[in-house]
Every structure is written in structure tokens, then in C-alpha cells.
Design an enzyme around this catalytic site. Structure first.
Site, PDB file in Angstrom:
ATOM      1  N   HIS A 569      23.473   5.859  79.240  1.00 33.65           N
ATOM      2  CA  HIS A 569      23.257   7.091  78.753  1.00 33.65           C
ATOM      3  C   HIS A 569      24.219   7.970  79.108  1.00 33.65           C
ATOM      4  CE1 HIS A 569      18.591   6.229  78.413  1.00 33.65           C
ATOM      5  NE2 HIS A 569      19.283   6.056  77.330  1.00 33.65           N
ATOM      6  N   ARG A 676      18.917   6.307  62.115  1.00 39.77           N
ATOM      7  CA  ARG A 676      18.075   5.454  62.949  1.00 39.77           C
ATOM      8  C   ARG A 676      16.640   5.917  63.215  1.00 39.77           C
ATOM      9  NH1 ARG A 676      23.041   6.271  65.663  1.00 39.77           N
ATOM     10  NH2 ARG A 676      24.278   4.623  65.939  1.00 39.77           N
ATOM     11  N   ARG A 712      17.715   3.452  57.787  1.00 38.33           N
ATOM     12  CA  ARG A 712      17.399   2.072  58.435  1.00 38.33           C
ATOM     13  C   ARG A 712      15.957   2.060  58.876  1.00 38.33           C
ATOM     14  NH1 ARG A 712      20.526   0.209  63.782  1.00 38.33           N
ATOM     15  NH2 ARG A 712      18.899   1.621  64.651  1.00 38.33           N
ATOM     16  N   GLU A 805      24.238  -8.063  60.364  1.00 37.52           N
ATOM     17  CA  GLU A 805      24.557  -7.840  61.697  1.00 37.52           C
ATOM     18  C   GLU A 805      24.358  -9.259  62.361  1.00 37.52           C
ATOM     19  OE1 GLU A 805      22.079  -4.800  63.280  1.00 37.52           O
ATOM     20  OE2 GLU A 805      20.426  -5.288  62.072  1.00 37.52           O
ATOM     21  N   ASN A 828      28.419  -3.499  65.755  1.00 30.52           N
ATOM     22  CA  ASN A 828      27.885  -3.861  67.188  1.00 30.52           C
ATOM     23  C   ASN A 828      27.572  -5.018  67.393  1.00 30.52           C
ATOM     24  OD1 ASN A 828      29.027  -1.275  67.480  1.00 30.52           O
ATOM     25  ND2 ASN A 828      26.977  -0.195  67.781  1.00 30.52           N
ATOM     26  N   ASP A 829      26.092  -5.517  66.621  1.00 33.47           N
ATOM     27  CA  ASP A 829      25.497  -6.447  66.847  1.00 33.47           C
ATOM     28  C   ASP A 829      26.369  -7.685  66.103  1.00 33.47           C
ATOM     29  OD1 ASP A 829      23.426  -5.673  68.241  1.00 33.47           O
ATOM     30  OD2 ASP A 829      21.954  -5.329  66.519  1.00 33.47           O
ATOM     31  N   ARG A 839      27.106  -6.959  74.183  1.00 34.71           N
ATOM     32  CA  ARG A 839      28.110  -5.488  74.005  1.00 34.71           C
ATOM     33  C   ARG A 839      27.697  -4.634  75.013  1.00 34.71           C
ATOM     34  NH1 ARG A 839      25.115  -1.503  70.837  1.00 34.71           N
ATOM     35  NH2 ARG A 839      22.792  -2.457  70.037  1.00 34.71           N
TER      36      ARG A 839
END
Length: 943
Positions: A569, A676, A712, A805, A828-829, A839
Site C-alpha cells: 500500500h 476498476r 471493467r 490477461e 500486469n497479469d 508480480r
């Protein structure tokens, strides 16, 4: 009683490693309903603790105590491996028996297996067996006779016998058995039972006789010798003696027998067995950096005192004498150091529960940091350079260059009493501290951005967590002070989180410790470290999210942490604030001196300490150039992203909250390339209504003012569970039930979300995409649901697409492109799935690179398939903001790239620096490169 049948044996198997054999057995046990998912991890953990090689080509892998709850019904499965598998220490296993036992039902079978080791050339017979019936016959004991059984007596034991060779020890054994003339026969029968114990036996006239000889340090045929069981057999009277030693071998504790200091104690241990009737035992290793001194000892005693059971503890690596585990003075007298093993023996009505609690307490560190394998994995040894003038290497977490003096924040030592006499007053003291900390977080949340507000909201939830508060209350009621109880509970919860097999989840332990420190500062009336009043680069073991939120961004030039990861975070917040950051630098970084000048490069992941004037001037010039380019890019942010030869690409924003839409538009976003939507579902304790969702999405459409929105659909599950929808724990959540897979289990969730999006859009341009699509059936499930709702609601300006992905989606892109309106590549995925590199794992940062040629080829396949059908392709992964990747992405033919709002102006400006024809040539060369490093070299300079 557990028995082995022909149906439980698979003959003639071929496997390469013992790990493969263990996984195969675990899968078989799971298929047969004996265990639940995850038991394989317990079997592998047991193997890491103690090798389960029994001897004579037989291994018996089984689960740990922690995995016992996964056993549904006791069972055993066996693999016959004629070629053998290396089981470590030079031993080969030809028969591997996987055991699932919730209690002690399997012990008789294991005794039977150990007795079978007496057979001559058992390993050879097992190896050459052709039928499962042959295996059963080899493992059967001989018919019982009526000969009275012997028991162990002190005069049968000779402890710590001096011997330089096995021959010398055998000579002593022959003397003890009065078989001096049979010494050669004893030598011929010599057999390694395992765990340093050896057997030799000779049949002879007259009564049976037995002797055990232990020796301090002897190696024979590459194996340790800690004890020799010598038998003069006649009839079956000796079998009881062998079976009693077998019990210790089966329990994995036979090595400890040789360390017992008296013949009486050894005889008693052998006769009683490793677990006496009504008695429960546990062996744990102390990982505390200072061993078991007063403070962790007090917490251990407090944990023991909660139970009625009588609990004895001995230091297996010390004098091995048992003491009362409920006495702090006795416990300290054991002299327990880091790495020492403690054996707890408990008896009484709650003995099992007591040992379970003690195991948890010890493994959590008893209120202190622990030196465990997990912590070693969390902090990769990347930092200190071999050459003092070379840069320190870490993991890049937030891009940019920072130049300035270091401020090394040393951990705060909180001073407090371990115990208190007024539990009510301590509880009230804790309550006030929690309220004060909550008010501080609430105030900070009001003064920061949406992303930080979400994280601080989570921290406030942790403060009010009932489990955390209840655990602390119970510790206070047993005599602990408020700070001692609170920190012990925090440390325990953080240790459990840090031990997660998912590195991304493990990094969340920092959040737990962050709120823990905040409350401890209040409880102990201790001021947290005060940073300098002038600009600095902040160096710390870990920087909590609330630290990042509350810091003065005018003074903090960059962040450096010894631990953590790029997906923690604090790293996420550093990126959102535009502060360069490095993580996973290693503990050595904490030895640097505050005030030392340094150059932090958040692009290359390096920290150059005390640079010379030339390097410093060069870095300042680079930094100034970046500032000028950033300012110029900001001034031109409204201009389209058009290459020098006239090719336009759309640059959009990635958003985690609709509240940030207006800011993204102000930064030059030509739309939202990724919304998202799970934020709507995760920011409250229950499922959002249709009206709540519509209101959130309308906020985005209003701010976009006609620009397109790509939403998404719900991507939760696995590593992102919904608080009001508990899901079974998954060993690998990234490969689990998430995204479209989860929605197929709860179609009403997806239907409501699609209805909300279509209703909110009206005539505005809306693009909807499904995440984690791997199979055509998943796509068609979502499309059918969408088609029905669109026919009902009638939103005119909507496209339906999917995330690419998962490698299967890219490989099958030509098929998907015939039905989908667009693709959006999630790098990323796609990168982690293609390269099998998590990752979130800092240790794999160099491997997990989206510019790897294998990943680029999957992208190229996707673009080619989409364009062949007249469809467009976007990219919403972080690779789009990578300056080295951008020209290659343009050359691959992407139509849209979306990045974080702060990167928008610079990305658009970079596009204007390239010609498409040159980018295509570069991309073609990248597709044939050998590695990600080679690709980056093509762009001009490696990071």
C-alpha cells in the site's frame, strides 16, 4: 485401524522428484475424499521440517499438525517407483506412502512398516515387485507367537559410547550381547533405520537379548550414527523392543533419544513411547532474535496458564530437562537461544487446545520480531553493493529521481510493563487509545485523496476488528498490561499475514503493524520519530500507509524501505503522489547514516550513496530536464497524442474510483481506459444496490462530458475477497476463482452491475469488458447476459469487449475477435501468468517484465487478430506508462493506452517524439529478441 489394500497402491509409477510424488499422492487423497484442498502444502511443509524417509527404500510423507484440520477421513495411498526417487541424504525411495490421519489411527500401520525393515534386501524386493499383492506381502509382519515380550531396562543401555568407527561400536555391541564370536554376523546384518539409528541382529540359541548403544559423533557410510540397536533374537520376544524404537522413528523424534542423559530416562522414554496415553506432545523452534528471554517468556507462560492441562517443556538443544511451562523462572532457566527446539508435553482435558495455542504463540514471535524463513523471503538480499562506490540495488516501486540527504528512521522502542494488576483500568486505557487513533485516521482521511481514503478506511476497520480487540482483552484479563497485550496481538496477526503464500497479501502485514505502532505510541506516551525540517530521502524498515498519507510531501523527496514490495500500500500511495520510491532494499540499508547525500532512481531501482560531484551534477541535470519536460507536457496535455508521421493513438486514464474522473480529464485524459468497478463493492459492508451503482457511474459520465468510459466488470475473489461474501481459502488466489469465473457463480451480481452501467450511460459512450476470460464459454456467458439487458434497456452507444490477461485468451484471440467488439490487454497479469512470476514478489522483479519477448508476442497476436476483424485494442496495464516500452507498444499497433492520471501528460508528450515507422521497426526487432533486457537495450538504455 488404518490398513493398506491393493486398491491403495499404484504400481510402476515414474516421477522425477519427491515433490512430484508428494503432490501426486496429495491429489489422489483429495480425489478419494480423504483430504481437502491444501493438504499438499502441509505434506511439503512436513518434509521441509523432517525428512520422512523410513529406510529400506520406503518413505512416508504426511501432513503437519497445522494441516490436520484438512483431513476428512483417514486414508493411505502408495506409489511404487521401480526407478526410485532421490529422497535426500543419498537415500532412494521405491515405495512412497502418503498418509492422511486426523488422529493416531495410522500408527499401527507405521509400526508394521518399521518392523518390515528387518527383512533382508527389502528395498530390492520392493523395487522388483510387479503386483500390488507383492507389496502387501512384503509389508506384512510374520505370524505372532506366544513368546513373552521383553521391555527396556536401564542395564540394557550404554550411553555415549566412545567409538571412532562403526566396527568399534559393533565390537562393543557384540560384547554387550555376549556374542563376541558373532561380530561378523552382526556386521553383515547392519541396517540404517533412519534418523541416525542403526539395527544389527543375529539369531542365537538361548533367551533373546537386546542392547542399545548411543554415541556422541560418528559417521558411517555418509550417515550420522546416534544410536545402535543390537539384538540377539530367539522367537519373537525382541519384537516389542524394536516396535518401541519404531514408534519414535515414526514420530520423527528418534534422534532426540540419543541426547537423553541417563539410562533410566532413555528406558522410560522407549517403554512409554513418544506419546503416552492421554498425553500430547509438540516440538517447535524458537525464531526470536534474542531467544526466549523474560518478555516473550512471560507471554508464553500467560498462554500456558489459560489451560487446565499440566504442561512440561524441555529444551531439546539444551540440557533436555523438563520444567513447568507455567513458571517463568523455570522457563528462563532453559537457556533457549534462537533456533533451539522446545518440546511441550501436555496432559489433561484441554491438552490439545493448549498445545495448539502454544504453537501459535511461539510461531508468531511472542510479541517480538522473528527470524523465520518467511521474513527472509519478504526481504530479498538485493541491497548492499560489493563495491562501496556502486549503487545499492532494490525494487523500483515508483518512478522518478530524488536527490538529497538520507533520513534513516530507526524503529521506535516502546517501553512498557509486561504485566498489570488492574485489568479493568488497562482495558479502559486501551479503549481510549483506540478511539484516539481512530480520530487521528478519520482526520487524515478528510485531508487526502480518494485512494488514500480507501486505505485509511481499511485501517480504521482494523482498529475496530472484533477479533483483534477480543484477543487483546483476553490477554489483559490474564494479567498482561494494555501495551503488552495489544502488541502481542498485533504481532501475532501480522506474522500470520506475512506468512501468506501470496506475496501481495503477505505485504499487507505492514498495514497491521502500522496501526499497531500508532496505538502503541499513544499507550506508551511515546512520540514517533520526528523527521527533519528540510527536504530528505526517507529510509525505513517499512513505511506504513498512514505514514505516507500524513507525511509532508514538500519535504519528502523519495522513499526507501528495507522490506516491502512493489504492490504494498505504501508503494501504491507513493506512485499516486508522484514520489520516487524503492523497496526490498535489504536490512543493510538501515546501517546508512542520516544526512548522507544520495541519488534515488525510481526507474532503475538504484540508490547511489555519497556520490561524487560529477555524478551528482549529472543526476541534477537529468532531474532538471525531467522537470522541464514534465512542465512542457502539462502545458500541452490537451493536445492529442500524434506521432511525427501523423499516427494518432488515444491516451486514457486508469481509475480506481469515479471521484477521480474530473482530475483525470483535467490532466488530459481522452477518456477512461479502465474503471476498476470493484471499488463500489468493496467500500461498504454489504452488496451495493442498483441505485447506488447507477449514482457512482453517473458521476464518471458527467465528468467525462462525452468522452468514452471503459468499465471493467467486477474483478474480485481470490486475492480481493468481498467482505460480505466469504469464499473458501485458495492456495493460489491468482489462479483461482476471480473475475468472470466468480460472476458465473453469482450471475445476479453481474446482471445488476451491467444493468447499472447501461442505465447510467444512457446515450454516452460506454465500453464494458469482462476480466480474466480464459475460455470462450466464459465470454459467451457474459455476452448473453449483456445482450438480454441491452435489448431491454436500449443503451445505443455501447461496446462489449474483454480483458486479455490470460495467455489462453491471447492464443485464441482470432476466435474471440469474431465476437468481441474490442480487447484491452492487462499487462500486469498477462506478464505474471506468461512468465510464472508473481508480480507482487520483489525477488522476481527482474523476471516479471512486460517487455519479455514472450509477452510481446502474445500482444502482437492479440493486435493482429483484432485488426483482422476490424476491432480495436487497448492496453490498461502499467507497462503503458513505461517510457522504454512506449515506442514498442506503438509499433505493435495498439489503438489506445491508459495510464494513471499523473502519467497522462508525459505519455502523450512521449508519443509525439516518435515516428510510427521507426516504432514498427523497433517492435519487429523486439519480437525476435532473447530477453526483456535485450528488448530494453534496443530502446537505447537499460533501466
Amino acid at each position: 485401524m488404518l490398513t493398506l489394500t491393493t486398491q491403495d497402491i499404484k504400481m510402476g509409477q515414474t516421477l522425477a522428484t519427491k515433490e512430484a510424488a508428494i503432490m501426486a499422492l496429495a491429489q489422489w487423497l483429495e480425489q478419494e475424499g480423504h483430504v481437502g484442498a491444501g493438504y499438499a502444502a502441509g505434506m511439503l511443509a512436513r518434509e521441509a521440517q523432517t525428512a520422512t524417509y523410513l529406510g529400506q527404500g520406503i518413505a512416508i510423507p504426511h501432513g503437519t499438525q497445522d494441516s490436520r484440520h484438512l483431513v476428512k477421513k483417514t486414508g493411505i495411498k502408495a506409489l511404487h517407483l521401480p526407478e526410485g526417487i532421490d529422497w535426500g541424504d543419498g537415500e532412494k525411495a521405491y515405495l512412497v506412502l502418503g498418509i492422511a490421519a486426523g488422529s493416531d489411527e495410522h500408527l499401527e500401520l507405521l509400526r508394521q512398516l518399521t518392523r518390515a525393515l528387518q527383512r533382508d534386501d527389502l528395498a530390492g524386493q520392493v523395487r522388483s515387485a510387479t503386483h500390488s499383492e507383492d507389496i502387501l506381502a512384503l509389508l506384512q509382519p510374520s505370524a505372532a507367537d506366544n513368546t513373552p515380550m521383553l521391555s527396556w531396562q536401564s542395564d540394557m543401555l550404554q550411553l555415549q559410547q566412545p567409538a571412532d568407527t562403526m566396527d568399534e561400536l559393533l565390537a562393543q555391541a557384540a560384547s554387550a550381547l555376549e556374542l563376541q564370536h558373532e561380530r561378523h554376523a552382526l556386521q553383515q546384518s547392519l541396517l540404517h533405520l533412519g534418523q541416525g539409528w542403526w539395527l544389527c541382529q543375529v539369531p542365537a540359541a538361548g533367551p533373546a537379548k537386546a542392547a542399545i548403544l548411543t554415541t556422541p559423533a560418528l559417521i558411517h557410510q555418509g550417515h550420522k550414527v546416534c544410536g545402535l540397536l543390537a539384538l540377539k533374537t530367539h522367537g519373537g520376544s525382541h519384537k516389542q523392543l524394536l516396535a518401541q524404537l519404531a514408534d519414535w522413528l515414526v514420530a520423527g523424534q528418534a534422534a532426540s533419544l540419543a541426547s537423553l542423559s541417563s539410562a533410566h530416562e532413555l528406558a522410560q522414554a522407549l517403554n512409554n513411547g513418544p506419546v503416552a496415553e492421554g498425553e500430547h506432545r509438540l516440538v517447535v523452534t524458537i525464531h526470536n532474535e534474542q531467544g526466549l528471554h523474560a518478555r516473550p517468556g512471560a507471554l508464553l507462560v500467560q498462554a500456558a496458564k489459560q489451560f487446565e492441562a499440566t504442561i512440561q517443556v524441555r529444551n531439546l538443544d539444551g540440557d533436555n530437562q523438563p520444567v513447568n511451562a507455567k513458571s517463568l523462572m523455570k522457563l528462563i532457566s532453559l537457556g533457549v537461544r534462537p533456533g533451539h527446539r522446545l518440546q511441550f508435553v501436555a496432559s489433561g482435558p484441554d491438552a490439545e487446545a493448549a498445545l495448539s495455542e502454544l504453537e501459535t504463540a511461539v510461531n508468531s514471535g511472542l510479541g517480538e520480531g522473528v527470524t523465520s524463513p518467511h521474513s527472509a523471503q519478504q526481504v530479498p538480499c538485493t541491497g548492499a553493493p560489493a563495491d562501496p562506490g556502486a549503487p545499492w540495488q532494490g525494487v523500483a516501486a515508483s518512478p522518478g529521481i530524488a536527490i538529497g540527504p538520507l533520513y534513516v528512521e530507526m524503529p521506535v522502542n516502546f517501553d512498557y510493563a509486561d504485566v498489570a494488576c488492574d485489568a479493568a483500568a488497562e482495558q479502559q486505557r486501551l479503549t481510549h487509545a483506540l478511539q484516539q487513533a481512530d480520530q487521528s485516521l478519520a482526520l487524515a482521511a478528510q485531508q487526502t485523496g480518494a485512494q488514500a481514503r480507501d486505505i485509511l478506511s481499511m485501517h480504521r476497520e482494523l482498529l475496530s476488528d472484533p477479533g483483534l480487540q477480543e484477543g487483546t482483552r483476553q490477554r489483559i484479563e490474564t494479567g498482561a498490561s494494555a501495551p503488552a497485550a495489544w502488541w502481542a496481538e498485533i504481532d501475532s496477526a501480522a506474522a500470520v499475514q506475512a506468512a501468506s503464500s501470496n506475496p501481495m497479501l503477505a505485504e499487507r502485514a505492514a498495514d497491521i503493524r502500522d496501526i499497531g505502532r500508532r496505538v502503541m505510541a499513544i499507550l506508551c506516551n511515546t512520540a514517533l520519530p520526528e523527521p527533519p525540517s528540510t527536504p530528505y530521502i526517507w529510509v525505513a524498515e517499512d513505511i506504513g500507509p498512514s505514514d505516507v498519507v500524513n507525511m509532508n510531501t514538500e519535504r519528502v523527496l523519495g522513499l526507501v524501505t528495507a522490506g516491502g514490495g512493489a504492490s504494498s500500500h505504501s508503494a501504491i500511495l507513493a506512485r499516486s503522489l508522484g514520489i520516487p520510491a524503492l523497496v526490498a532494499m535489504g536490512k543493510g540499508v538501515m546501517t546508512l547514516d542520516s544526512g548522507t547525500p544520495a541519488i534515488l532512481n525510481g526507474d532503475s531501482g538504484t540508490l547511489l550513496v555519497d556520490p561524487d560531484k560529477h555524478l551528482l551534477a549529472e543526476a541534477e541535470q537529468t532531474q532538471q530536464r525531467e522537470r522541464e519536460l514534465a512542465e512542457q507536457a502539462w502545458q500541452q496535455r490537451e493536445q492529442p497524442a500524434v506521432t511525427t508521421d501523423g499516427h494518432r493513438i488515444e491516451i486514457a486514464a486508469n481509475l480506481g474510483n469515479t471521484a477521480d474522473t474530473a482530475a483525470a480529464v483535467a490532466a488530459g485524459a481522452e477518456g477512461v481506459g479502465l474503471l476498476r468497478t470493484e471499488f463500489v463493492f468493496m467500500e461498504q459492508g454489504r452488496e451495493p444496490s442498483l441505485q447506488q451503482q447507477v449514482a457512482q457511474y453517473q458521476q464518471a459520465f458527467s465528468a467525462l462530458a462525452g468522452r468514452p468510459l471503459v468499465a471493467r466488470t467486477l474483478d474480485v475473489g481470490g486475492d480481493k475477497p468481498l467482505p460480505y461474501w466469504p469464499l473458501p481459502k485458495e492456495d493460489n488466489p491468482f489462479l483461482g476463482v476471480r473475475g468472470i469465473r466468480l460472476c458465473m457463480q453469482r450471475p445476479e451480481l453481474l446482471e445488476t452491475q451491467l444493468r447499472a452501467l447501461l442505465t447510467a450511460a444512457g446515450s454516452e459512450p460506454l465500453r464494458i469488458m469482462f476480466p480474466m476470460v480464459a475460455d470462450i464459454a466464459e465470454w459467451r456467458f457474459g455476452k448473453a447476459l449483456f445482450d438480454n439487458l441491452q435489448a431491454e434497456i436500449g443503451a445505443p452507444n455501447v461496446q462489449l469487449g474483454m480483458m486479455v490477461e490470460v495467455p489462453s485468451a491471447a492464443l485464441n484471440a482470432a476466435r474471440f475477435a469474431k465476437e468481441a467488439d474490442f480487447f484491452s490487454i492487462g499487462t500486469n497479469d498477462l506478464t505474471q501468468y506468461t512468465l510464472a512470476a508473481d508480480r507482487g514478489n520483489g525477488a522476481l522483479a527482474s523476471l516479471s517484465d512486460g517487455l519479455h519477448p514472450a509477452v510481446l508476442r502474445l500482444m502482437a497476436m492479440t493486435v493482429e487478430a483484432a485488426h483482422a476483424e476490424g476491432k480495436w485494442v487497448g492496453m490498461c496495464g502499467e507497462l503503458g506508462a513505461d517510457p522504454q516500452a512506449l515506442p514498442i507498444l506503438l509499433g505493435l499497433g495498439l489503438d489506445e493506452i491508459s495510464v494513471s492520471p499523473k502519467r497522462l501528460p508525459r505519455v502523450k508528450a512521449r508519443v509525439r517524439e516518435f515516428s510510427l515507422s521507426q516504432c514498427k521497426q523497433l517492435a519487429a526487432r523486439a519480437l525476435t529478441a532473447d530477453s526483456a533486457g535485450a528488448v530494453r537495450a534496443l530502446t537505447g538504455a537499460t533501466p
